[in-house]
Each structure stands twice: as structure tokens, then as C-alpha cells.
Design a protein around this motif. Structure first.
Motif, PDB file in Angstrom:
ATOM      1  N   PHE A  84       0.821  -1.207   0.000  1.00  0.00           N
ATOM      2  CA  PHE A  84       0.000   0.000   0.000  1.00  0.00           C
ATOM      3  C   PHE A  84       0.856   1.259   0.000  1.00  0.00           C
ATOM      4  N   ASN A  85       1.940   1.236   0.740  1.00  0.00           N
ATOM      5  CA  ASN A  85       2.792   2.416   0.869  1.00  0.00           C
ATOM      6  C   ASN A  85       3.363   2.871  -0.473  1.00  0.00           C
ATOM      7  N   SER A  89       0.156   8.644  -0.961  1.00  0.00           N
ATOM      8  CA  SER A  89       1.037   9.749  -0.587  1.00  0.00           C
ATOM      9  C   SER A  89       0.382  10.758   0.359  1.00  0.00           C
ATOM     10  N   ASN A  90      -0.911  10.575   0.679  1.00  0.00           N
ATOM     11  CA  ASN A  90      -1.556  11.504   1.601  1.00  0.00           C
ATOM     12  C   ASN A  90      -1.182  11.184   3.050  1.00  0.00           C
ATOM     13  N   LYS A  91      -1.711  11.936   3.993  1.00  0.00           N
ATOM     14  CA  LYS A  91      -1.298  11.820   5.387  1.00  0.00           C
ATOM     15  C   LYS A  91      -1.835  10.548   6.050  1.00  0.00           C
ATOM     16  N   TYR A 137      -8.409  10.381   0.664  1.00  0.00           N
ATOM     17  CA  TYR A 137      -8.778  10.855   2.002  1.00  0.00           C
ATOM     18  C   TYR A 137      -7.753  11.890   2.449  1.00  0.00           C
ATOM     19  N   ASP A 138      -8.198  12.808   3.280  1.00  0.00           N
ATOM     20  CA  ASP A 138      -7.247  13.760   3.853  1.00  0.00           C
ATOM     21  C   ASP A 138      -6.340  13.061   4.858  1.00  0.00           C
ATOM     22  N   ASN A 154       8.250  -0.637   5.569  1.00  0.00           N
ATOM     23  CA  ASN A 154       8.157   0.809   5.396  1.00  0.00           C
ATOM     24  C   ASN A 154       6.710   1.267   5.299  1.00  0.00           C
ATOM     25  N   ILE A 155       6.383   2.307   6.045  1.00  0.00           N
ATOM     26  CA  ILE A 155       5.118   3.017   5.910  1.00  0.00           C
ATOM     27  C   ILE A 155       5.391   4.468   6.289  1.00  0.00           C
ATOM     28  N   ASN A 156       5.029   5.376   5.423  1.00  0.00           N
ATOM     29  CA  ASN A 156       5.324   6.789   5.646  1.00  0.00           C
ATOM     30  C   ASN A 156       4.247   7.416   6.518  1.00  0.00           C
ATOM     31  N   LEU A 157       4.576   7.682   7.775  1.00  0.00           N
ATOM     32  CA  LEU A 157       3.600   8.188   8.732  1.00  0.00           C
ATOM     33  C   LEU A 157       3.749   9.692   8.941  1.00  0.00           C
TER      34      LEU A 157
END
Length: 202
Positions: A84-85, A89-91, A137-138, A154-157
């Protein structure tokens, strides 16, 4: 070469839908040999040379002999969240803790939606983030168990929340230190290290 879906529960079936949608060849393995999957898709060790990547479900213990075989062969082991990551690219707000995760992520998503933004809760709450690829989604509120964090690469938090850490799941983790390390691993994935919160319910 093929991908292996290791574990055919909710996560595994979400990965399967993702692979089918993207025309990715795959096999399936689950310790429950009575899973309903076509014979040509069922993995056995004779096919191990066909596998170039494993997508593991969080319930699979690190001590699983087949997982050890993949590790020995240096075949990459990833999660649905890693897949998924690559597409989102959203928050993302990651939430972990021993108790209260599901309640917290649902309340947080409801609050954000009430403020005129869009949010959805996913992950250990019961729905793979792969199911919402293409949706906008926001904020995505991602509940992360110690099992998921153990395997995630990896997951961009945008924000990481640790609700609490108490002794738990020692039938899966080798000891409390291993369990705690999995929970604290969430901090590794923060894009900005200052956006970290610890909320103790003690």
C-alpha cells in the motif's frame, strides 16, 4: 517468478484481490490445508524456487518453519501495508498500543470527519489499506498491531501514536522486550520525528 501470499485470512484475501487487479502472478499458502483455493494456486515447498517475494499475514509467527526457509534463502518478506505504501502519498496517522487501539482510531476518524476533512480507519481494525487504493482521504488512520509492526518494512507516517504498552502476546513474541520493540518500531516510520505522541491510559 511469483509472489506468495503467506496466510489466507482477511489480509491474504485483500492481497489476492490486489494481485488479481494488477495481473500479478501469485501462489497461496496457509497452515490450514482446508483453505478454499484452486490447486494451481496452492503453494508447496517444491515450488519455493518460483517465489521472489513473500507477502505475509500478521498472524504468522516468526518461528514458523516455512518463514525460516524464506529467510534463509533471503527472499524478501513484506506486508500488505508495504504494498500500500507504494501507492499512497496523503497523510497517514499510525496508532499502536496494547489496549484501546480500535476505539481510538474509530473515534479519531469520526472526529476528523466531523471537522470537514475526510478520514477512514484501516489496518488491524479489520480492513486492509489495499482495499482503498485509488480512494482519496485527507487522513488515513492506520491501526497497527505488534504483529504488523514486526514485519512492516516501510510506511510513511505523518503522525505516530502509542497509546500504551503493557505485557501481552507473549505466545507470539519471544519475550516482553521483543513485544515492546515491535510497538516502538512505529517511531521509525515517522516522516518528521517530532510528530510522535504517547498517551498512557494507566
Amino acid at each position: 517468478m511469483k509472489k506468495l501470499i503467506f496466510g489466507y485470512g482477511i489480509t491474504g484475501k485483500s492481497v489476492e484481490k490486489y494481485f488479481q487487479k494488477n495481473n500479478i502472478d501469485y501462489l497461496v499458502f496457509d497452515d490450514n490445508r482446508e483453505i478454499k483455493v484452486s490447486v494451481d494456486k496452492f503453494f508447496n515447498k517444491e515450488k519455493i524456487s518460483e517465489i521472489d517475494e513473500v507477502i505475509i499475514s500478521p498472524g504468522i509467527k516468526p518461528s514458523n518453519p516455512l518463514l525460516q526457509d524464506f529467510n534463509n534463502l533471503k527472499i524478501p518478506v513484506k506486508t500488505d501495508i508495504d504494498l500500500f505504501n507504494n501507492h499512497y502519498s496523503n497523510k497517514i496517522i499510525g496508532v499502536t498500543g496494547t489496549n484501546g487501539k480500535t476505539t481510538f482510531v474509530n473515534l479519531l476518524a469520526d472526529f476528523i470527519n466531523s471537522q470537514g476533512f475526510s478520514a477512514i480507519s484501516l489496518g488491524n481494525v479489520g480492513k486492509s489499506p489495499l482495499d482503498v487504493i485509488g480512494d482519496e482521504y485527507d487522513y488515513l488512520i492506520l491501526e497497527l498491531s505488534s504483529f504488523q509492526l514486526y514485519y512492516i518494512n516501510n510506511i510513511n507516517l505523518y503522525l505516530a501514536v502509542i497509546l500504551n504498552i503493557q505485557e501481552d502476546h507473549l505466545d507470539w513474541h519471544i519475550n516482553y522486550e521483543d513485544y515492546e520493540a515491535s510497538k516502538l518500531k512505529i517511531k521509525k516510520f515517522l516522516l518528521d520525528k517530532k510528530y510522535e505522541a504517547f498517551i498512557s491510559n494507566e
